[in-house]
Scaffold this motif. Structure first.
Motif, PDB file in Angstrom:
ATOM      1  N   PRO A  36       0.860  -1.426   0.047  1.00  0.00           N
ATOM      2  CA  PRO A  36      -0.081   0.033  -0.065  1.00  0.00           C
ATOM      3  C   PRO A  36       1.068   1.282   0.013  1.00  0.00           C
ATOM      4  O   PRO A  36       1.543   1.372   0.834  1.00  0.00           O
ATOM      5  N   GLY A  38       1.089   5.739  -1.175  1.00  0.00           N
ATOM      6  CA  GLY A  38      -0.069   6.856  -1.452  1.00  0.00           C
ATOM      7  C   GLY A  38       1.268   7.896  -1.978  1.00  0.00           C
ATOM      8  O   GLY A  38       2.410   7.953  -1.298  1.00  0.00           O
ATOM      9  N   ALA A  52      -3.145   6.564  -5.094  1.00  0.00           N
ATOM     10  CA  ALA A  52      -2.970   5.438  -4.193  1.00  0.00           C
ATOM     11  C   ALA A  52      -2.809   4.291  -4.751  1.00  0.00           C
ATOM     12  O   ALA A  52      -3.484   4.115  -5.958  1.00  0.00           O
ATOM     13  N   SER A  53      -1.929   3.366  -4.634  1.00  0.00           N
ATOM     14  CA  SER A  53      -1.919   2.141  -4.971  1.00  0.00           C
ATOM     15  C   SER A  53      -3.159   1.355  -4.913  1.00  0.00           C
ATOM     16  O   SER A  53      -4.101   1.542  -4.032  1.00  0.00           O
ATOM     17  N   GLU A  55      -3.526  -1.635  -3.598  1.00  0.00           N
ATOM     18  CA  GLU A  55      -3.306  -2.292  -2.437  1.00  0.00           C
ATOM     19  C   GLU A  55      -3.787  -1.205  -1.399  1.00  0.00           C
ATOM     20  O   GLU A  55      -4.389  -1.542  -0.270  1.00  0.00           O
ATOM     21  N   ALA A  56      -3.374   0.344  -1.473  1.00  0.00           N
ATOM     22  CA  ALA A  56      -3.853   1.234  -0.422  1.00  0.00           C
ATOM     23  C   ALA A  56      -5.256   1.402  -0.596  1.00  0.00           C
ATOM     24  O   ALA A  56      -6.070   1.878   0.440  1.00  0.00           O
ATOM     25  N   LYS A  57      -5.750   1.142  -1.935  1.00  0.00           N
ATOM     26  CA  LYS A  57      -7.276   1.357  -1.900  1.00  0.00           C
ATOM     27  C   LYS A  57      -8.099   0.245  -1.489  1.00  0.00           C
ATOM     28  O   LYS A  57      -9.269   0.585  -0.748  1.00  0.00           O
ATOM     29  N   VAL A  61      -7.946   3.945   1.458  1.00  0.00           N
ATOM     30  CA  VAL A  61      -7.347   5.200   1.038  1.00  0.00           C
ATOM     31  C   VAL A  61      -7.851   5.804  -0.279  1.00  0.00           C
ATOM     32  O   VAL A  61      -7.647   4.974  -1.137  1.00  0.00           O
ATOM     33  N   ALA A  70      -4.674   8.779   6.076  1.00  0.00           N
ATOM     34  CA  ALA A  70      -4.612   7.689   5.236  1.00  0.00           C
ATOM     35  C   ALA A  70      -3.523   6.571   6.235  1.00  0.00           C
ATOM     36  O   ALA A  70      -3.672   5.356   6.213  1.00  0.00           O
ATOM     37  N   LYS A  71      -2.863   7.262   7.085  1.00  0.00           N
ATOM     38  CA  LYS A  71      -1.903   6.513   8.095  1.00  0.00           C
ATOM     39  C   LYS A  71      -3.258   5.677   9.051  1.00  0.00           C
ATOM     40  O   LYS A  71      -2.627   4.942   9.742  1.00  0.00           O
ATOM     41  N   TYR A  74      -4.415   2.747   7.390  1.00  0.00           N
ATOM     42  CA  TYR A  74      -3.498   1.644   7.539  1.00  0.00           C
ATOM     43  C   TYR A  74      -2.149   2.417   7.813  1.00  0.00           C
ATOM     44  O   TYR A  74      -1.400   3.236   7.228  1.00  0.00           O
ATOM     45  N   ILE A  77       1.039   2.297   5.731  1.00  0.00           N
ATOM     46  CA  ILE A  77       1.215   2.681   4.103  1.00  0.00           C
ATOM     47  C   ILE A  77       2.571   3.459   4.156  1.00  0.00           C
ATOM     48  O   ILE A  77       2.804   4.388   4.914  1.00  0.00           O
TER      49      ILE A  77
END
Length: 358
Positions: A36, A38, A52-53, A55-57, A61, A70-71, A74, A77
């Motif tokens: 993840p 950003g 956002a990648s 994985e982050a989405k 995120v 965002a943090k 996750y 991230i």
């Protein structure tokens, strides 16, 4: 093709690079793949995520959220400072791929392109093969980790909408005979160009969903949306009303704030994202700007609007510092509803020394 031409299938191909900035970083830094991440112009807590990648989405995120938010979604991230020069290199390589297939294309932004299909390409088999060939060549020639979503439709609006239906890495076709089914499967806010304010206006007028919107007759839409209703009537039916070229006088973006961003901090984070997008367009279209306009509307107070002439620039840093200097004059109320930023007094970068700043 124009509003006077009867709509036809397979007229337009719309290409949208998936999570472009994030995937470019994962392309050039393989250890980041599968993680993840950003992308933010400023990686501190008040920085704004502009990409956002995948994985982050998956952790919720989204673009526009603050780094600190965002943090919270996750903790591990990885936040990466944006590198506009790198993304522009990949943008130009993608353009080369498109140019190897057709000269009939237009660059809409750093990660979006539209192709007007020729008469030979205007059938299901050839259009599908062209779309897949472009996707394959981007992977082969530009980056094996880069993916794009492609939509094919009667006009650029429906082609873009088709591409949005299957992300990432999709290839979707919408045909005129299937429009009722297409509109039945989405919500009003899924329609390109519909924000919360317009959704509220449509629902208050008895248009509760996209199928109602599509089936509404021209007098009904004109009564609800004035002249814009006429454009929507034809756009939804596959007529081309968005394919026109004008001399660029301004470049800008605006956004109706979702409830979670209706605070001074939230509005500023969205403004940072809009500034980044507008600055990227400014450079991609080869302009310097000599003026800035910023506006903020509030639910609980009068709007703030201010413009300023500045020394010509094309970099994000100058754009951001000027906007936030102008915002020092803003009387911040507690519930901002809308933000907008744009640049004007544009001049061609060919006649000026290009900024080395991102």
């Amino acid at each position: 093709m124009s509003i006077t031409d009867k709509p036809k299938d397979f007229q337009t191909l719309f290409l949208d690079m998936n999570s472009f900035f994030a995937l470019v970083e994962q392309q050039v830094q393989p250890p980041l793949r599968g993680l993840p991440i950003g992308i933010a112009p400023y990686i501190g807590g008040t920085g704004c995520i502009i990409a956002a990648s995948r994985e982050a989405k998956n952790f919720g995120v989204k673009t526009g959220c603050l780094v600190k938010e965002a943090k919270k979604l996750y903790h591990n991230i990885k936040i990466i400072e944006s590198r506009p020069a790198l993304y522009m290199i990949y943008h130009k390589e993608i353009k080369k791929v498109i140019e190897s297939f057709t000269p009939h294309y237009q660059t809409l932004s750093i990660d979006e392109f539209v192709i007007n299909l020729t008469s030979y390409e205007q059938n299901l088999s050839v259009a599908t093969k062209l779309g897949q060939a472009i996707k394959d060549k981007i992977r082969l020639d530009v980056g094996d980790f880069l993916t794009c979503s492609i939509g094919i439709g009667p006009n650029r609006f429906l082609a873009k909408m088709a591409g949005e239906r299957k992300k990432p890495d999709g290839l979707t076709i919408v045909q005129l005979k299937n429009l009722q089914e297409f509109y039945s499967g989405i919500k009003l806010l899924d329609i390109t160009g519909i924000n919360h304010a317009l959704e509220f206006r449509l629902k208050n007028s008895g248009i509760a969903n996209p199928l109602d919107f599509f089936q509404a007759d021209l007098p009904k839409l004109r009564a609800v949306l004035n002249h814009g209703g006429r454009l929507w009537h034809y756009r939804l039916r596959g007529y081309e009303v968005d394919d026109y070229a004008t001399f660029t006088k301004t470049i800008g973006h605006s956004h109706v704030l979702a409830p979670e961003y209706r605070s001074p901090a939230g509005a500023k984070s969205v403004l940072r994202k809009l500034i980044y997008k507008a600055a990227s367009r400014l450079r991609a279209e080869g302009f310097f700007a000599g003026g800035i306009f910023v506006a903020i509307s509030f639910y609980d107070g009068p709007s703030f609007k201010k413009s300023r002439r500045v020394s010509p620039f094309s970099d994000t840093r100058s754009f951001t510092s000027n906007v936030f200097e102008m915002l020092k004059d803003c009387n911040w109320y507690s519930n901002p509803s809308y933000v907008s930023v744009s640049v004007f007094n544009l001049s061609s970068s060919r006649t000026m020394q290009i900024s080395i700043l991102p």
